[in-house]
Design an enzyme around this catalytic site. Sequence first.
Site, mmCIF file in Angstrom:
data_model
loop_
_atom_site.group_PDB
_atom_site.id
_atom_site.type_symbol
_atom_site.label_atom_id
_atom_site.label_comp_id
_atom_site.label_asym_id
_atom_site.label_seq_id
_atom_site.Cartn_x
_atom_site.Cartn_y
_atom_site.Cartn_z
ATOM 1 N N LYS A 214 0.805 -1.225 0.052
ATOM 2 C CA LYS A 214 0.023 -0.133 -0.064
ATOM 3 C C LYS A 214 0.955 1.341 -0.008
ATOM 4 O O LYS A 214 2.200 1.067 0.335
ATOM 5 C CB LYS A 214 -0.933 -0.110 1.331
ATOM 6 C CG LYS A 214 -0.305 0.079 2.631
ATOM 7 C CD LYS A 214 0.215 1.346 3.188
ATOM 8 C CE LYS A 214 0.781 1.252 4.480
ATOM 9 N NZ LYS A 214 1.471 2.463 4.821
ATOM 10 N N ASP B 118 -2.394 -1.211 10.309
ATOM 11 C CA ASP B 118 -2.694 -1.234 8.724
ATOM 12 C C ASP B 118 -3.063 -2.785 8.182
ATOM 13 O O ASP B 118 -3.527 -2.652 7.034
ATOM 14 C CB ASP B 118 -1.161 -1.078 8.335
ATOM 15 C CG ASP B 118 -0.845 0.210 8.154
ATOM 16 O OD1 ASP B 118 -1.421 1.080 8.422
ATOM 17 O OD2 ASP B 118 0.427 0.406 7.944
#
Length: 280
Positions: A13, A138
């Site tokens: 990401k 996350d």
Amino acid sequence: MTASLAALAAPAKLNLFLHGLGRRLSGEHAGYHELQTVFRLIDRADRIRVSGREDDQIAFSGPFGDDNLCVRAARLLKQETGTRLGADIALEKLLPVGGGLGGGSSDAATVLLTLNRLWKLGLGRGRLQALAAKLGADVPVFIFGKSALGEGLGERLTALDLAPAWYLVITPQVTVSTKEIFATALTAQSKRLTIPPFFPGRGQNDLERVVTARYPEVAASLAWLRERAAQARMTGSGACVFAEFATETEARAIQSQMPRGMDGFVAQGLDRHPLYDWAE
């Protein structure tokens, strides 16, 4: 049970921006930083192979041994569901450790998605996201599986439609400690942005100043990229830096100018996680 699922993707990401909004003053996560960020998945990925076991053992091959987040994810899923099945998990690590690309978190999410399917547990996306949050801030976005606005500790997620894009990501050869940077970097409070809409260049990464001061390699990579792409910035707590481009050709043209000793890659933004359909 001998089922095997090979070469599963655990994509990276990027944080297109990252704002610290102050610390929580009370509750379970008192003292933690409230954040606002936009997550974008990209098609650069670690690879994970998983095979089922009839016994209850979790066997892992990869960096950090039993401390790897993959192992913790598998054990958490067993603990929460009571399954007596096990798994052999092998991780091929392609994403840099301590790079701000979420590699370890993504690995853990792919393990949760895969074992939920392999062990036939039937947990929905919401339940898996709740488990993911116990592993790290996350991890839930990789279960969520789409580009998202992240708020709170990063776990409150709202889907965003982002324009197609390509990214040049530079990977300085240093490992940045997320815990260390968060402990010292977010001393000021940034402004909360109203999103949607979101467009390239909005916001900033509030951790950049501290990271670039402590890690000259990150500072040099970011300065080099900003000479060629005005909106270059750092992802997460570093060390990786990136710039967004409308086409692959533009991204590779800048990549071709990288000096000897500078490493990086070009990746395409993903609208959905490769295993998105494995959760409901």
